[in-house]
Design a protein around this motif. Sequence first.
Motif, PDB file in Angstrom:
ATOM      1  N   MET A  77      -7.061   3.389  24.991  1.00 56.27           N
ATOM      2  CA  MET A  77      -6.635   4.632  23.748  1.00 56.27           C
ATOM      3  C   MET A  77      -5.604   4.834  22.905  1.00 56.27           C
ATOM      4  O   MET A  77      -5.642   3.688  21.659  1.00 56.27           O
ATOM      5  N   MET A  80      -6.532   0.970  20.884  1.00 55.66           N
ATOM      6  CA  MET A  80      -7.302   1.192  19.403  1.00 55.66           C
ATOM      7  C   MET A  80      -6.887   1.323  18.623  1.00 55.66           C
ATOM      8  O   MET A  80      -7.414   1.159  17.968  1.00 55.66           O
ATOM      9  N   CYS A  83      -5.019  -1.484  16.936  1.00 56.40           N
ATOM     10  CA  CYS A  83      -5.733  -2.270  15.835  1.00 56.40           C
ATOM     11  C   CYS A  83      -5.782  -1.473  15.281  1.00 56.40           C
ATOM     12  O   CYS A  83      -6.210  -2.605  13.604  1.00 56.40           O
ATOM     13  N   CYS A  84      -6.304  -0.488  14.441  1.00 61.66           N
ATOM     14  CA  CYS A  84      -7.309   0.360  13.097  1.00 61.66           C
ATOM     15  C   CYS A  84      -5.537   0.304  12.451  1.00 61.66           C
ATOM     16  O   CYS A  84      -5.698   0.379  11.456  1.00 61.66           O
ATOM     17  N   ALA A 111     -12.670  -5.800  16.179  1.00 58.41           N
ATOM     18  CA  ALA A 111     -13.380  -5.568  17.960  1.00 58.41           C
ATOM     19  C   ALA A 111     -12.981  -7.016  18.276  1.00 58.41           C
ATOM     20  O   ALA A 111     -12.698  -6.525  19.091  1.00 58.41           O
ATOM     21  N   LEU A 114      -9.044  -6.082  18.797  1.00 60.38           N
ATOM     22  CA  LEU A 114      -9.143  -4.891  20.501  1.00 60.38           C
ATOM     23  C   LEU A 114      -9.595  -5.656  22.055  1.00 60.38           C
ATOM     24  O   LEU A 114      -8.952  -5.185  22.887  1.00 60.38           O
ATOM     25  N   SER A 118      -7.121  -5.399  25.296  1.00 61.39           N
ATOM     26  CA  SER A 118      -7.754  -4.879  26.015  1.00 61.39           C
ATOM     27  C   SER A 118      -7.970  -5.391  27.574  1.00 61.39           C
ATOM     28  O   SER A 118      -7.224  -5.238  28.860  1.00 61.39           O
ATOM     29  N   SER A 213     -19.986  -4.412  18.975  1.00 59.62           N
ATOM     30  CA  SER A 213     -18.694  -3.568  18.091  1.00 59.62           C
ATOM     31  C   SER A 213     -19.145  -4.032  16.414  1.00 59.62           C
ATOM     32  O   SER A 213     -18.674  -2.790  15.771  1.00 59.62           O
ATOM     33  N   PHE A 349     -16.921   2.303  26.378  1.00 64.40           N
ATOM     34  CA  PHE A 349     -16.124   1.984  25.475  1.00 64.40           C
ATOM     35  C   PHE A 349     -16.062   1.385  23.719  1.00 64.40           C
ATOM     36  O   PHE A 349     -15.395   1.714  22.753  1.00 64.40           O
ATOM     37  N   SER A 350     -17.140   1.143  23.230  1.00 61.78           N
ATOM     38  CA  SER A 350     -17.479   1.298  22.409  1.00 61.78           C
ATOM     39  C   SER A 350     -17.101   2.622  21.452  1.00 61.78           C
ATOM     40  O   SER A 350     -17.164   2.152  20.424  1.00 61.78           O
ATOM     41  N   GLU A 353     -13.915   2.999  21.148  1.00 56.61           N
ATOM     42  CA  GLU A 353     -13.525   2.116  19.905  1.00 56.61           C
ATOM     43  C   GLU A 353     -13.854   2.615  18.185  1.00 56.61           C
ATOM     44  O   GLU A 353     -13.113   2.947  17.570  1.00 56.61           O
ATOM     45  N   HIS A 357     -12.098   4.450  15.151  1.00 61.61           N
ATOM     46  CA  HIS A 357     -11.430   3.333  13.908  1.00 61.61           C
ATOM     47  C   HIS A 357     -12.048   3.617  12.846  1.00 61.61           C
ATOM     48  O   HIS A 357     -11.240   4.132  11.764  1.00 61.61           O
TER      49      HIS A 357
END
Length: 396
Positions: A77, A80, A83-84, A111, A114, A118, A213, A349-350, A353, A357
């Motif tokens: 997380m 995630m 990346c945001c 995506a 990420l 990951s 995603s 996961f998606s 994510e 986001h």
Amino acid sequence: MVSMTKPNGRLAFFINDASEVRRILVRRHSKYHKGPGFERVKMLLGNGLIVSDGDVWRRSRTMIQPAFSKKNVHRLMTVMVECCDRRAVHWADLATRGERLNITEETSDFALELILMSIFGDDYENRILTQGDNPFAFLSRDSTRDLSVVMKVRHLRELLTSIIEERRSRSDETHFDFLSMYLGATDKQGRGFSDTELLDELMTLIVAGFETSANTLNWVWHLIAKHPDIEKKLIEEAQRVLPNVSAVNADSLNAMQYTQQTLEEALRLYPPVWLFTRRSHEGDELDDYDVPSGTDIYLSPFILHRTERYWSDPTIFNPDRFAPSDKPSKDRPYFPFSLGPRRCLGEYFSFMEMKVHLGLLLPRFRMRLLDDKEPGLELGINLRSDADIYLQPEER
Ligand code: HEM
């Protein structure tokens, strides 16, 4: 159901019936392998999980599945969130300058970054970004699969091989990323993946894990910009559940019920994998038809998700369809992640994510539509918008 004989003489069925779809994907799945179109995907993904069948697939799935446990996804997380943050810097800059934003490209970059972080952890910064242009970037840009793509894929496989070799040689270090989990995975005989198997599985993970995603988020931003009432509810939920970044955890994300419904509804209207194919490798029977061995099967979530017999006002975007009190009954066909043993491994996961986001970026940025034009559809391997979607960002 439609039966047809293809130009190459092969018998094919196009199945538009919810219970027959379930029968093929769930109850009789062992009679079917992946179907037409997968030969081309094999060029890119070798014998990785998405394309393999039978014992090879079963062994890989058993080895890989533990990596996707909820506990492991929760550990990713922080990536995630990072990346945001990277997107927010760019979006704030465009908003200040009053420039429009290419949301198709942004969700794709989000995506892709990420999934690479990951998989490779620190090696993403140290080994991949140091290559100059991100050598994976073409995966999100190139829709043509021509010779230059083959060369780029070759280059990628060389890079991945060297990262794998290096990782194997420094086994004393403790990493937490998909690569370390895949390196540690063993089958019933205690054997791990060979280098070629590992390469195929890593390529598979990258391809399976980002475009789906990315496409969903692309449509979600467009749909939200078109529906201010839904946007308001999403912001209210995000502000309540995620008042700040440190509130991002498994419990808060699981509490984002309305966001979950919105994503499920977007996946109903725009399932990224819009067409599945299978080929029977032994005889089977459907309700009214015999299916000899070697028959091609086509199933489309895109069509079944929009069939009036199963969904009222199917073209209307309405997240309330997925309210806990109104969950689709078992006979309503809903399978954006497929069904049965070959169901997507990255579903949890998606959702995590996409919730991170939206939960972090939507309360910060309002996205305005530039015009009323409805984006067209590009029905490739994935369902994409036929042209990039542009929105006007404003900081709230
Ligand atoms: C909205 C996002 C996603 C959607 C709609 C989606 C959809 C699907 C579908 C429909 C399949 C089955 C295809 C078939 O049987 O022909 C599949 C398989 C798979 N997906 Fe996803 N996917 C998504 C995200 C992800 C992510 C983020 C990952 C990895 C991090 C992932 C990993 C996989 C893998 C490994 C398989 C192969 C499973 C197997 O054959 O055993 N997916 N996905």
